[in-house]
Motif scaffolding. Structure first.
Motif, mmCIF file in Angstrom:
data_model
loop_
_atom_site.group_PDB
_atom_site.id
_atom_site.type_symbol
_atom_site.label_atom_id
_atom_site.label_comp_id
_atom_site.label_asym_id
_atom_site.label_seq_id
_atom_site.Cartn_x
_atom_site.Cartn_y
_atom_site.Cartn_z
ATOM 1 N N ARG A 4 26.900 41.073 22.950
ATOM 2 C CA ARG A 4 26.279 40.549 24.204
ATOM 3 C C ARG A 4 25.866 39.026 24.303
ATOM 4 O O ARG A 4 25.691 38.636 25.302
ATOM 5 C CB ARG A 4 24.734 41.365 24.288
ATOM 6 C CG ARG A 4 23.796 40.693 23.063
ATOM 7 C CD ARG A 4 22.366 41.624 23.200
ATOM 8 N NE ARG A 4 21.315 41.002 22.305
ATOM 9 C CZ ARG A 4 21.275 41.245 20.933
ATOM 10 N NH1 ARG A 4 22.214 41.844 20.294
ATOM 11 N NH2 ARG A 4 20.168 40.713 20.356
ATOM 12 N N ARG A 7 28.914 36.047 26.301
ATOM 13 C CA ARG A 7 28.750 35.968 27.829
ATOM 14 C C ARG A 7 28.119 34.650 27.777
ATOM 15 O O ARG A 7 28.667 33.641 28.523
ATOM 16 C CB ARG A 7 27.833 36.890 28.510
ATOM 17 C CG ARG A 7 27.721 36.756 30.048
ATOM 18 C CD ARG A 7 29.304 36.876 30.749
ATOM 19 N NE ARG A 7 29.096 36.212 31.861
ATOM 20 C CZ ARG A 7 29.824 35.911 32.726
ATOM 21 N NH1 ARG A 7 31.247 36.223 32.129
ATOM 22 N NH2 ARG A 7 29.880 35.618 34.009
ATOM 23 N N GLN A 108 25.569 37.938 37.105
ATOM 24 C CA GLN A 108 26.849 37.449 36.480
ATOM 25 C C GLN A 108 27.668 37.325 37.755
ATOM 26 O O GLN A 108 27.877 37.875 38.502
ATOM 27 C CB GLN A 108 27.527 38.605 35.672
ATOM 28 C CG GLN A 108 28.817 38.174 34.941
ATOM 29 C CD GLN A 108 29.425 39.367 34.337
ATOM 30 O OE1 GLN A 108 28.694 39.570 33.260
ATOM 31 N NE2 GLN A 108 30.311 39.832 34.715
ATOM 32 N N LEU A 110 30.692 36.951 40.395
ATOM 33 C CA LEU A 110 31.625 38.030 40.731
ATOM 34 C C LEU A 110 32.920 37.415 41.320
ATOM 35 O O LEU A 110 32.877 36.315 41.642
ATOM 36 C CB LEU A 110 30.963 39.044 41.560
ATOM 37 C CG LEU A 110 29.675 39.693 40.977
ATOM 38 C CD1 LEU A 110 29.114 40.547 42.018
ATOM 39 C CD2 LEU A 110 30.090 40.478 39.708
ATOM 40 N N GLU A 372 40.313 32.843 33.122
ATOM 41 C CA GLU A 372 39.714 32.846 34.422
ATOM 42 C C GLU A 372 40.930 32.174 35.204
ATOM 43 O O GLU A 372 41.489 31.219 34.866
ATOM 44 C CB GLU A 372 38.374 32.378 34.404
ATOM 45 C CG GLU A 372 37.961 32.093 35.822
ATOM 46 C CD GLU A 372 36.494 31.459 36.067
ATOM 47 O OE1 GLU A 372 35.482 31.947 36.691
ATOM 48 O OE2 GLU A 372 36.558 30.236 35.473
ATOM 49 N N GLU A 384 38.239 37.495 32.526
ATOM 50 C CA GLU A 384 37.895 38.485 31.282
ATOM 51 C C GLU A 384 37.527 37.756 30.034
ATOM 52 O O GLU A 384 37.873 36.558 29.751
ATOM 53 C CB GLU A 384 39.431 39.176 31.014
ATOM 54 C CG GLU A 384 39.454 40.391 29.763
ATOM 55 C CD GLU A 384 40.611 40.986 29.628
ATOM 56 O OE1 GLU A 384 40.509 41.921 28.656
ATOM 57 O OE2 GLU A 384 41.511 40.623 30.311
ATOM 58 N N ASN A 386 36.708 38.433 25.982
ATOM 59 C CA ASN A 386 36.664 39.497 24.870
ATOM 60 C C ASN A 386 36.151 38.828 23.610
ATOM 61 O O ASN A 386 36.200 37.644 23.206
ATOM 62 C CB ASN A 386 38.185 39.717 24.447
ATOM 63 C CG ASN A 386 38.634 40.651 25.675
ATOM 64 O OD1 ASN A 386 38.101 41.562 26.241
ATOM 65 N ND2 ASN A 386 39.844 40.115 26.217
ATOM 66 N N GLN A 396 36.108 44.158 24.565
ATOM 67 C CA GLN A 396 35.985 43.503 26.015
ATOM 68 C C GLN A 396 34.610 43.495 26.311
ATOM 69 O O GLN A 396 33.735 44.307 26.266
ATOM 70 C CB GLN A 396 36.498 44.528 26.794
ATOM 71 C CG GLN A 396 36.656 43.887 28.290
ATOM 72 C CD GLN A 396 37.582 44.678 29.435
ATOM 73 O OE1 GLN A 396 36.798 45.462 29.882
ATOM 74 N NE2 GLN A 396 38.816 44.408 29.386
ATOM 75 N N VAL A 397 34.239 42.276 26.560
ATOM 76 C CA VAL A 397 32.723 41.985 26.879
ATOM 77 C C VAL A 397 32.713 41.882 28.431
ATOM 78 O O VAL A 397 31.469 42.648 29.076
ATOM 79 C CB VAL A 397 32.298 40.665 26.517
ATOM 80 C CG1 VAL A 397 30.942 40.240 26.829
ATOM 81 C CG2 VAL A 397 32.420 40.379 24.667
ATOM 82 N N ALA A 398 33.481 41.508 29.329
ATOM 83 C CA ALA A 398 33.557 41.300 30.501
ATOM 84 C C ALA A 398 34.711 41.417 31.272
ATOM 85 O O ALA A 398 35.678 40.789 30.629
ATOM 86 C CB ALA A 398 32.635 40.118 31.028
ATOM 87 N N LYS A 399 34.916 42.056 32.256
ATOM 88 C CA LYS A 399 36.069 41.996 33.105
ATOM 89 C C LYS A 399 35.940 41.949 34.503
ATOM 90 O O LYS A 399 35.214 42.990 35.178
ATOM 91 C CB LYS A 399 37.124 42.930 32.658
ATOM 92 C CG LYS A 399 38.486 42.977 33.395
ATOM 93 C CD LYS A 399 39.571 43.992 32.761
ATOM 94 C CE LYS A 399 40.951 43.959 33.286
ATOM 95 N NZ LYS A 399 41.115 44.466 34.356
ATOM 96 N N GLU A 400 36.519 41.193 35.308
ATOM 97 C CA GLU A 400 36.531 41.023 36.799
ATOM 98 C C GLU A 400 37.765 41.017 37.495
ATOM 99 O O GLU A 400 38.378 40.026 37.098
ATOM 100 C CB GLU A 400 35.520 40.030 37.446
ATOM 101 C CG GLU A 400 33.964 40.105 36.732
ATOM 102 C CD GLU A 400 33.393 38.925 36.841
ATOM 103 O OE1 GLU A 400 33.853 38.180 38.020
ATOM 104 O OE2 GLU A 400 32.321 38.570 36.247
#
Length: 444
Positions: A4, A7, A108, A110, A372, A384, A386, A396-400
């Protein structure tokens, strides 16, 4: 182990902004000073830049100019103009500034929002640009004046000594500038320095900022050449300790940059610009209790007839990632953040980040890695993040968005695109930069 915090680990604008503090950043009054008074300009450099010399040999060299003084009528004006053209120029050194609109503080970002990694890089670019601009504009303001002394035997011009009007140090705190032709066999054909001293014995002066320059091979294009600039905060600290022990907080550490600009060897219609820089043990004066941090920096720009391509790569080592402590003592372990960016026409591009060491390893991970890409308006198309190397492997922590949303070639990694990086800088060059940024100019 938790992901967590990754990020915010790669959201390091506050940490990176510390490097901008050495010059006050892009918008500071010190970095944009362009006073026409040579006395005022040098006073600003020695008191507000708070730098100081480390090479008695350089100071002695400048002192030799006192052996052949003369009025403005005796100065070799043609040679002086040549010297002035060889002083560094901002066009050779300044990276275009990624300037996406500020992100909102809530939530976050987007897809479609301002890209995050260019925003993180902005304080670094501003800090480097601001530092260099302050030096160059100070030097230009001084050398645009008629020199005080010209030595026709050593081919040296001297401005000063002049009173440092802004200094809080004792009376007789003075500054001086020299520019000298070292000859064709020297590492740098032209050398220059801004020096501090007490009284008029220039042999005792110490350079506060030092530089060297080499013109284009045939000296036919004043826009091409290479050089070096050293800003030595540690030497100035020593000077203040000796002459003004009641001084306030000062910047600490050293900053050095090498730069080169010239036509591409394979295609003369392209012009290449490269800047390699290093901070060592840097602590800004406005945060004197901060941990010392190191920074390595590479900037490049290729300008063709109808397009331009820029890239930035930097590694910063400091207390970047601090896990939540639930009221305990925060960790002060140091991590290393690497951030690479590439821009086409200062618009579309890609960024890659990697965080290692310190609390990252303490939490059981080997790295946090992010990718990015963005469009013409530096608006996010894909992101993305990781966590690598934990018990679960890659998490994977975040992905858009999707990688295929990236513009044209930027679906590929920067390595796959053969974008130059710090790893491509010759090891001996980085070793030389590290040595000077860590220890100062070697004493003779």
């Amino acid at each position: 182990m938790s992901t967590r915090h990754f990020r915010t680990s790669l959201t390091v604008a506050a940490v990176l902004a510390a490097f901008a503090a050495c010059s006050g950043g892009e918008n500071s009054s010190s970095s944009s000073s362009s006073t026409s008074s040579s006395s005022g300009a040098a006073s600003g450099s020695s008191s507000s830049s708070s730098t100081g010399g480390s090479s008695s040999g350089q100071a002695s060299s400048s002192g030799s100019g006192s052996g052949s003084s003369g009025s403005s009528g005796s100065v070799d004006q043609a040679r002086l103009e040549r010297y002035r053209r060889e002083l560094p120029q901002m066009g050779w050194l300044e990276a275009p500034q990624p300037d996406p609109a500020s992100q909102s503080s809530g939530g976050q970002p987007l897809v479609g929002a301002p890209a995050e990694y260019p925003e993180h890089a902005k304080p670094i670019v501003q800090g480097i640009n601001g530092s260099v601009r302050f030096i160059i504009e100070t030097l230009k303001a001084i050398t645009d004046q008629q020199p005080t002394v010209y030595n026709s035997e050593t081919l040296e011009f001297v401005w000063g000594p002049h009173e440092n009007e802004d200094s809080a140090a004792p009376a007789n705190d003075k500054w001086m500038v020299y520019a000298k032709d070292e000859g064709t066999g020297a590492d740098f054909r032209y050398t220059w320095a801004i020096l501090r001293g007490i009284g008029n014995d220039t042999a005792t002066y110490a350079p506060v900022i030092w530089g060297g320059a080499n013109p284009d091979a045939d000296e036919s294009n004043d826009e091409y050449g290479s050089g070096v600039i050293l800003w030595d905060f540690e030497a100035n600290f020593a000077w203040e300790e000796e002459h003004n022990p009641g001084h306030g907080d000062l910047d600490r550490g050293r900053y050095i940059t090498l730069y080169a600009r010239g036509p591409d060897e394979q295609d003369a219609t392209k012009v290449n610009t490269f800047v390699v820089a290093a901070f060592r043990n840097f602590i800004p004066r406005d945060n004197p209790t901060a941990q010392a941090a190191d920074l390595d920096y590479l900037y490049g720009h290729v300008q063709a007839t109808d397009h331009g391509f820029s890239f930035v790569d930097f590694n910063i080592t400091g207390d970047i990632h601090t896990p939540a402590t639930d009221g305990g003592t925060p960790s002060t372990l140091q991590e290393t953040l690497g951030l690479r960016l590439a821009f086409f026409n200062n618009g579309i591009g890609r960024g890659e980040a990697r965080l290692t060491g310190g609390d990252v390893e303490a939490e059981g991970w080997t790295a946090g890695e992010g990718v990015e890409c963005w469009g013409d308006n530096v608006e996010r198309l894909y992101f993305e993040l990781n966590a690598q190397g934990g018990d679960a492997g890659t998490v994977q922590v975040a992905k858009e968005g999707e990688l295929t949303d990236c513009h044209d070639v930027f679906e590929q990694s920067l390595d796959a695109l053969n974008i130059p990086s710090l790893a491509d800088v010759p090891a001996e060059m980085m070793a030389a930069l590290d040595a000077v940024a860590t220890n100062g100019i070697p004493q003779e």
